[in-house]
Design a protein around this motif. Structure first.
Motif, mmCIF file in Angstrom:
data_model
loop_
_atom_site.group_PDB
_atom_site.id
_atom_site.type_symbol
_atom_site.label_atom_id
_atom_site.label_comp_id
_atom_site.label_asym_id
_atom_site.label_seq_id
_atom_site.Cartn_x
_atom_site.Cartn_y
_atom_site.Cartn_z
ATOM 1 N N CYS A 50 0.805 -1.223 0.000
ATOM 2 C CA CYS A 50 0.000 0.000 0.000
ATOM 3 C C CYS A 50 0.841 1.278 0.000
ATOM 4 O O CYS A 50 0.313 2.359 -0.181
ATOM 5 N N GLY A 51 2.152 1.157 0.216
ATOM 6 C CA GLY A 51 3.019 2.323 0.196
ATOM 7 C C GLY A 51 3.086 3.073 1.518
ATOM 8 O O GLY A 51 3.687 4.149 1.589
ATOM 9 N N SER A 52 2.481 2.548 2.564
ATOM 10 C CA SER A 52 2.505 3.205 3.862
ATOM 11 C C SER A 52 3.937 3.303 4.373
ATOM 12 O O SER A 52 4.707 2.363 4.304
ATOM 13 N N ARG A 53 4.300 4.439 4.897
ATOM 14 C CA ARG A 53 5.655 4.643 5.411
ATOM 15 C C ARG A 53 5.800 4.177 6.855
ATOM 16 O O ARG A 53 6.905 4.107 7.364
ATOM 17 N N ILE A 54 4.700 3.899 7.521
ATOM 18 C CA ILE A 54 4.778 3.413 8.899
ATOM 19 C C ILE A 54 4.427 1.934 8.923
ATOM 20 O O ILE A 54 3.725 1.433 8.045
ATOM 21 N N ALA A 55 4.903 1.248 9.922
ATOM 22 C CA ALA A 55 4.657 -0.194 10.024
ATOM 23 C C ALA A 55 3.197 -0.454 10.370
ATOM 24 O O ALA A 55 2.546 0.337 11.066
ATOM 25 N N HIS A 56 2.671 -1.559 9.899
ATOM 26 C CA HIS A 56 1.309 -1.964 10.244
ATOM 27 C C HIS A 56 1.320 -2.580 11.635
ATOM 28 O O HIS A 56 2.181 -3.375 11.966
ATOM 29 N N VAL A 57 0.336 -2.191 12.453
ATOM 30 C CA VAL A 57 0.270 -2.634 13.835
ATOM 31 C C VAL A 57 -1.091 -3.283 14.069
ATOM 32 O O VAL A 57 -2.125 -2.754 13.655
ATOM 33 N N ASP A 58 -1.102 -4.453 14.724
ATOM 34 C CA ASP A 58 -2.376 -5.118 15.009
ATOM 35 C C ASP A 58 -3.018 -4.516 16.244
ATOM 36 O O ASP A 58 -2.526 -3.551 16.829
ATOM 37 N N THR A 59 -4.146 -5.071 16.682
ATOM 38 C CA THR A 59 -4.899 -4.507 17.808
ATOM 39 C C THR A 59 -4.153 -4.614 19.127
ATOM 40 O O THR A 59 -4.420 -3.852 20.054
ATOM 41 N N PRO A 66 3.382 -6.938 6.248
ATOM 42 C CA PRO A 66 2.370 -6.471 5.300
ATOM 43 C C PRO A 66 1.560 -7.614 4.676
ATOM 44 O O PRO A 66 0.377 -7.462 4.406
ATOM 45 N N ARG A 67 2.193 -8.769 4.454
ATOM 46 C CA ARG A 67 1.471 -9.897 3.868
ATOM 47 C C ARG A 67 0.318 -10.326 4.774
ATOM 48 O O ARG A 67 -0.763 -10.645 4.309
ATOM 49 N N ASP A 68 0.535 -10.304 6.089
ATOM 50 C CA ASP A 68 -0.523 -10.671 7.030
ATOM 51 C C ASP A 68 -1.558 -9.556 7.158
ATOM 52 O O ASP A 68 -2.751 -9.820 7.297
ATOM 53 N N TRP A 69 -1.122 -8.304 7.125
ATOM 54 C CA TRP A 69 -2.019 -7.162 7.251
ATOM 55 C C TRP A 69 -2.970 -7.083 6.052
ATOM 56 O O TRP A 69 -4.150 -6.799 6.191
ATOM 57 N N HIS A 70 -2.460 -7.354 4.869
ATOM 58 C CA HIS A 70 -3.240 -7.239 3.636
ATOM 59 C C HIS A 70 -3.770 -8.587 3.153
ATOM 60 O O HIS A 70 -4.080 -8.751 1.978
ATOM 61 N N ARG A 71 -3.895 -9.568 4.031
ATOM 62 C CA ARG A 71 -4.355 -10.907 3.640
ATOM 63 C C ARG A 71 -5.705 -10.860 2.935
ATOM 64 O O ARG A 71 -5.906 -11.511 1.917
ATOM 65 N N ASP A 72 -6.661 -10.084 3.435
ATOM 66 C CA ASP A 72 -7.982 -9.995 2.796
ATOM 67 C C ASP A 72 -7.885 -9.388 1.399
ATOM 68 O O ASP A 72 -8.589 -9.802 0.483
ATOM 69 N N ASP A 73 -7.000 -8.396 1.238
ATOM 70 C CA ASP A 73 -6.808 -7.800 -0.083
ATOM 71 C C ASP A 73 -6.231 -8.818 -1.053
ATOM 72 O O ASP A 73 -6.649 -8.900 -2.206
ATOM 73 N N ILE A 74 -5.256 -9.595 -0.593
ATOM 74 C CA ILE A 74 -4.624 -10.599 -1.448
ATOM 75 C C ILE A 74 -5.615 -11.690 -1.795
ATOM 76 O O ILE A 74 -5.703 -12.124 -2.939
ATOM 77 N N GLU A 75 -6.402 -12.145 -0.820
ATOM 78 C CA GLU A 75 -7.389 -13.189 -1.078
ATOM 79 C C GLU A 75 -8.499 -12.694 -1.998
ATOM 80 O O GLU A 75 -9.102 -13.469 -2.712
ATOM 81 N N GLY A 76 -8.761 -11.394 -1.984
ATOM 82 C CA GLY A 76 -9.817 -10.833 -2.815
ATOM 83 C C GLY A 76 -9.438 -10.669 -4.263
ATOM 84 O O GLY A 76 -10.281 -10.378 -5.104
#
Length: 88
Positions: A50-59, A66-76
């Protein structure tokens, strides 16, 4: 048509169909790997998907890949052509 001629024809067409199916499966796996490779961390630590400059953080506040964060996007994505499913 003699049985031996029919058998050769049948084996040839069956083998050809099997090669086509296996080839398509290999292409789909290769494209899937390419899509998942895009969801990686780039050289400066940002998200390659997605080009985000900050790291993705879970709840829980942990940094995740990023592969885990965007799993729904990849599966879609449809693997053939990288277009979204019609149902989404």
């Amino acid at each position: 048509m003699p049985f031996s001629a029919w058998r050769i024809y049948d084996r040839t067409t069956t083998h050809r169909r099997r090669r086509i199916v296996e080839g398509r499966a290999a292409d789909a796996a290769r494209r899937r790997a390419e899509v998942e490779r895009r969801a990686s961390i780039d050289a400066v630590g940002g998200c390659g998907w997605c080009g985000s400059r900050i790291a993705h953080v879970d709840t829980a506040g942990r940094s995740i890949l990023p592969r885990d964060w965007h799993r729904d996007d990849i599966e879609g994505l449809r693997v053939d052509g990288l277009r979204p499913h019609a149902g989404r």
